[in-house]
Structures are given as C-alpha cells and as structure tokens.
Enzyme design. Structure first.
Site, PDB file in Angstrom:
ATOM      1  N   GLY A  11       0.830  -1.197   0.000  1.00 21.91           N
ATOM      2  CA  GLY A  11       0.000   0.000   0.000  1.00 21.91           C
ATOM      3  C   GLY A  11       0.863   1.244   0.000  1.00 21.91           C
ATOM      4  N   GLY A  13      -0.312   4.531  -0.738  1.00 20.79           N
ATOM      5  CA  GLY A  13      -1.136   5.731  -0.806  1.00 20.79           C
ATOM      6  C   GLY A  13      -0.510   6.852  -0.005  1.00 20.79           C
ATOM      7  N   ALA A  17       3.365   6.444   1.106  1.00 21.06           N
ATOM      8  CA  ALA A  17       4.345   7.352   0.515  1.00 21.06           C
ATOM      9  C   ALA A  17       5.018   8.207   1.585  1.00 21.06           C
ATOM     10  CB  ALA A  17       3.670   8.237  -0.529  1.00 21.06           C
ATOM     11  N   LYS A 107      -7.633  -0.704  11.341  1.00 20.33           N
ATOM     12  CA  LYS A 107      -8.528  -0.977  12.481  1.00 20.33           C
ATOM     13  C   LYS A 107      -9.652  -1.939  12.103  1.00 20.33           C
ATOM     14  CE  LYS A 107     -10.314   2.935  10.481  1.00 20.33           C
ATOM     15  NZ  LYS A 107      -9.557   3.912   9.646  1.00 20.33           N
ATOM     16  N   ILE A 138      -1.536   9.554  17.970  1.00 19.30           N
ATOM     17  CA  ILE A 138      -1.580   9.511  19.433  1.00 19.30           C
ATOM     18  C   ILE A 138      -1.133   8.125  19.907  1.00 19.30           C
ATOM     19  CG2 ILE A 138      -3.034   9.739  21.469  1.00 19.30           C
ATOM     20  CD1 ILE A 138      -4.926  11.486  19.818  1.00 19.30           C
ATOM     21  N   GLU A 192     -15.057  10.753   2.867  1.00 24.18           N
ATOM     22  CA  GLU A 192     -15.103  10.004   1.609  1.00 24.18           C
ATOM     23  C   GLU A 192     -16.335  10.400   0.808  1.00 24.18           C
ATOM     24  OE1 GLU A 192     -12.731   8.005   0.701  1.00 24.18           O
ATOM     25  OE2 GLU A 192     -11.623   7.913   2.593  1.00 24.18           O
ATOM     26  N   ASP A 203     -16.539   3.640  12.093  1.00 23.06           N
ATOM     27  CA  ASP A 203     -15.095   3.795  12.232  1.00 23.06           C
ATOM     28  C   ASP A 203     -14.713   3.923  13.710  1.00 23.06           C
ATOM     29  OD1 ASP A 203     -12.343   4.575  11.050  1.00 23.06           O
ATOM     30  OD2 ASP A 203     -12.814   6.270  12.356  1.00 23.06           O
ATOM     31  N   LYS A 207     -12.410   1.257  16.323  1.00 21.89           N
ATOM     32  CA  LYS A 207     -11.300   1.702  17.176  1.00 21.89           C
ATOM     33  C   LYS A 207     -11.606   1.450  18.644  1.00 21.89           C
ATOM     34  CE  LYS A 207     -10.140   5.244  13.764  1.00 21.89           C
ATOM     35  NZ  LYS A 207     -10.241   6.688  13.413  1.00 21.89           N
ATOM     36  N   GLY A 304      -4.133  11.506   8.523  1.00 18.60           N
ATOM     37  CA  GLY A 304      -3.209  12.231   7.667  1.00 18.60           C
ATOM     38  C   GLY A 304      -1.947  11.427   7.439  1.00 18.60           C
TER      39      GLY A 304
END
Length: 440
Positions: A11, A13, A17, A107, A138, A192, A203, A207, A304
């Site tokens: 991966g 992305g 990167a 996750k 975090i 999205e 989501d 988590k 991010g």
C-alpha cells in the site's frame, strides 16, 4: 551494528508514501537510534507507474500483497491497504504464518480478525503492532499495552474520528447545517465520497473495540457496541447545547460496570470548559481513567499521511530495537488464551443525564404532561424550558428542552414512548447523552 531490518510495504497511498519519505530522509538518524539500518526491500501497490515523489528503485516490486507476504525476503510486513477482508487479511495472515513481524494501520482488520491474528503471531514468535490503527499519531496503544501495566482501568473514551469532529466543529462555529458541513469535509478530503462509515459511527466503533480489549483484557467485540452516528444532529441541537454550556462531540466510550463491559458510540454533550470539549476539527483525543495513574488525556492528529506514518514508524522502530530471543509484548497486552470472554453490560444509569429536545404543538397542558410522563418513569429533571424562535402566540410548533439528572437509559426511552402517545409531538424527539469528563 546489527544487520539492517528489511521491510516490505503493501500500500503506497498517502500514508505509505509518507512512510517511505520519512525512512529515506531520516535513514542515518534512525540507524543510530534503532541500532540498525531500516531498509525498504519490497513494495506493492495497485498502480506501479504512479509518481509518488519517492525513490523506490532499490525495492523489489510484487504483483500483489499476498505474494509479497509469502515470498519477499523481509523481516517486517507493513500493511497499509485497509479493509477487513482480503487482500489485507490474507496477506497479514501469510506474513505472520512465516514468522514475519507485521505492522498495520488497519482498524477494520483488527476489529474483525485481531484475536486470530494475534494468536498466530504468538505461535510463530512474531510481533503484531498497530499503533496507527487507533487515533493516528496519538500513542494510545503503547500506553494501554505497556505504559499502564498494573493499572486497573475503569473507563476509556474519546474523539476518534476526525471527519465527525470536523463536521460538528464547523456546524457550531459557522452556524451551518450538517449537510453543508459534510459537503465541505468531502471537498477538503476529510470525508469520503460515501461517508457513511464515518458519520454513522462505524469507524469509531472499530477503534473503540480495540481499546476495550486492551483496557479490560477481553476478546474484541466490535459487533456488540451501542451505535449512533451524527446524521441526526441539527444546528438547533448545536445551539441549544451552547446555551446550556455544552458542546456536542461524537464519543466512543467503554467502561467497566458490575455487570460487564459497556461499549457505546454516540453524540455526546460535554461541558464547554472540559479539555475534550476544546478538541476541534480533525484532531482526536483519548482519555483513560485508572486507579493508579488517575486520568490521562492524550490529544493529537488522528489522521493524515505524516501522523499515521509516524505511528507506523514507531512500531517499526520498536521491532528494529528488539533482539532475537527477546520476549515479545502480546498484541493485546496479554496472551490470547488469557483474554476474557467479552460480557456485555446493560446500559444502566448514565452519570451525566440526558438532553431531550421535543417539538410540540402549542396547547395548554403540554408542559405539565411532559413533566408527568418523566416523573412516572422515575426521571428527575434538572431543567425544562421552552426554546423556540416562534412567539408564544404563534401557531408554529414550539420547542421544549429538557435536561435530566442521572437516570437509566430504559427510563428515558419509556418516557419518550409515553409522550409520543399523547399526540402533541411534531416529528421525532432528539435525545443526547451528557458526559461530565473527569479530565478537565
């Protein structure tokens, strides 16, 4: 210096990167701090020809993630593809089956298969690290898994989805509707094209299920979480909360009770002067309450490229610093065979009470009827007020705001059913829990 740590990345992305860039830019520093060099020797991605702004000429390209996990000469497999199923699941399982350490930011994969994968890692003497899977940069996983060993944790909660926090913040600060703020979040890349996974709370639930396992030593129970998203939050709710001294946040909350573990994800009113209320935009925050340490609140970027890559790199560095034969920390803080079965607690008395917004036809006796239905269900009211833009003599529906003292969930729901039967409600009531965090 020890031999280089060879890693393969599946991966490439935004996060992948960023990770490659950091590893290349800080190669010498990492070699010094880790005691060995870290080398990218294998990669895979859907589009090999894409310009990612990094040099991958020395890495071997594989056609797919499973092939990389099965055949690459690597010490660590880094999974950055996402998704609970294949190819991520098959690739991670394959790598662990070879005794190769795994680092993942996934996750959804952990919520669905974490215990199974952890067991494979234990049997093969491999590490399964996943700091980046919860709250981005975090370091909450390390805190729960290692730093807070010996503490008995009573509650863990927080803001774990930047998309929802951005939308709620923008609604409050700019007075915009949920729909308008969602469109802006999509334009900026915070949401999205299909935002349901974020805004419906899924989501955050994934988590939270991971944090619950770490905090309470139980098997993951991602499908056993009370779940509400933010789609029903209106600007009227935002304004009413502000008038009462609260801000609305989407929180994931897990706490130990006498009857089991309670897990819930829902919009929550928190006092304006609490630290967690000041967490705005795409920032995340996680609070942990324990008997020895007390209250710990960690705040930072929850998503991010750089934030997530930083967490991934931290996991890789831990592996680089470990030595052959050293005892590994289990993926969920204790061996999988020592994890307790998850026992769901009934949502009982809620410490902070409830905010209830009712839109009613304007007629004599409505206030008295509402108060009576609440009293009949054992609910003590902190306040009851009319909160409407329309003048009292108007034929328009009037808005009534109630704030309760601590009460049971079922009592609130029963009272709402009784109020509905009276025939003066217009539309659906809005019910939002109130939390009063210890961390302030």
């Amino acid at each position: 210096m020890a031999d280089a740590l060879k890693i393969g990345i599946a991966g490439l992305g935004t996060v992948g990167a960023s990770l490659v860039r950091i590893l290349q830019d800080r190669r010498e520093m990492l070699a010094t701090t880790c005691g060995r060099a870290i080398e990218i020797t294998a990669v895979t991605a859907r589009d090999r020809s894409k310009d990612r702004g990094v040099d991958l000429s020395n890495a071997t390209w594989f056609e797919d993630a499973v092939s990389l996990a099965a055949n690459a000469d690597i010490d660590v497999f880094i999974e950055l593809m996402g998704g609970s199923g294949d190819p991520a699941y098959a690739a991670v399982k394959t790598a662990l089956g070879r005794g190769i350490h795994v680092v993942t930011a996934n996750k959804a994969l952990l919520a669905a298969h974490g215990i199974e994968l952890a067991a494979i890692a234990e049997n093969k003497g491999a590490l399964l690290n996943y700091e980046a899977a919860v709250a981005g940069g975090i370091p909450v996983i390390k805190a729960l898994r290692e730093s807070m060993t010996g503490n008995t944790i009573s509650r863990v909660y927080g803001i774990m989805n930047g998309t929802c926090n951005y939308i709620l913040t923008k609604m409050e600060k700019e007075g915009l509707s949920f729909e308008a703020c969602l469109k802006e979040a999509q334009r900026l890349g915070y949401a999205e094209a299909d935002p349901a996974f974020d805004i419906e709370g899924n989501d955050t639930a994934h988590k939270l299920s991971i944090l619950t396992s770490l905090a309470f030593g139980t098997a993951i129970a991602a499908d056993d979480i009370y779940l509400e998203g933010i789609t029903n939050i209106s600007i009227d709710d935002i304004n009413a909360a502000a008038d009462l001294g609260y801000r609305i946040k989407l929180l994931g909350v897990a706490q130990r009770t006498e009857s089991g573990i309670e897990q819930r994800v829902h919009p929550t009113m928190v006092p304006y002067d609490s630290v967690i209320a000041q967490v705005d935009g795409v920032t995340n925050a996680v609070a942990i309450e324990s008997d020895i340490l007390g209250e710990l609140l960690m705040v930072g970027p929850g998503a991010g490229g750089n934030a997530t890559a930083s967490a991934v790199l931290g996991d890789v560095a831990d592996i680089a610093k470990s030595r052959p034969g050293a005892q590994h920390v289990p993926a969920f803080g204790r061996p999988t065979n020592a994890l307790l079965p998850y026992k769901r607690a009934q949502i009982q008395s809620h410490e902070g009470g409830y905010f209830i917004r009712l839109k009613v036809v304007d007629r004599t006796g409505v206030f008295a009827s509402i108060a009576s239905r609440m009293a009949e269900n054992g609910i003590s009211l902190e306040s009851i007020m009319q909160h409407s833009k329309h003048p009292k003599e108007s034929d328009e529906p009037q808005t009534i705001i109630l704030v309760t003292h601590a009460t049971a969930e079922h009592s609130v729901r029963d009272a709402i059913v009784a109020i509905k039967s009276e025939g003066y409600l217009v539309g659906e009531p809005q019910v939002i829990r109130i939390e009063r965090p210890k961390a302030a």
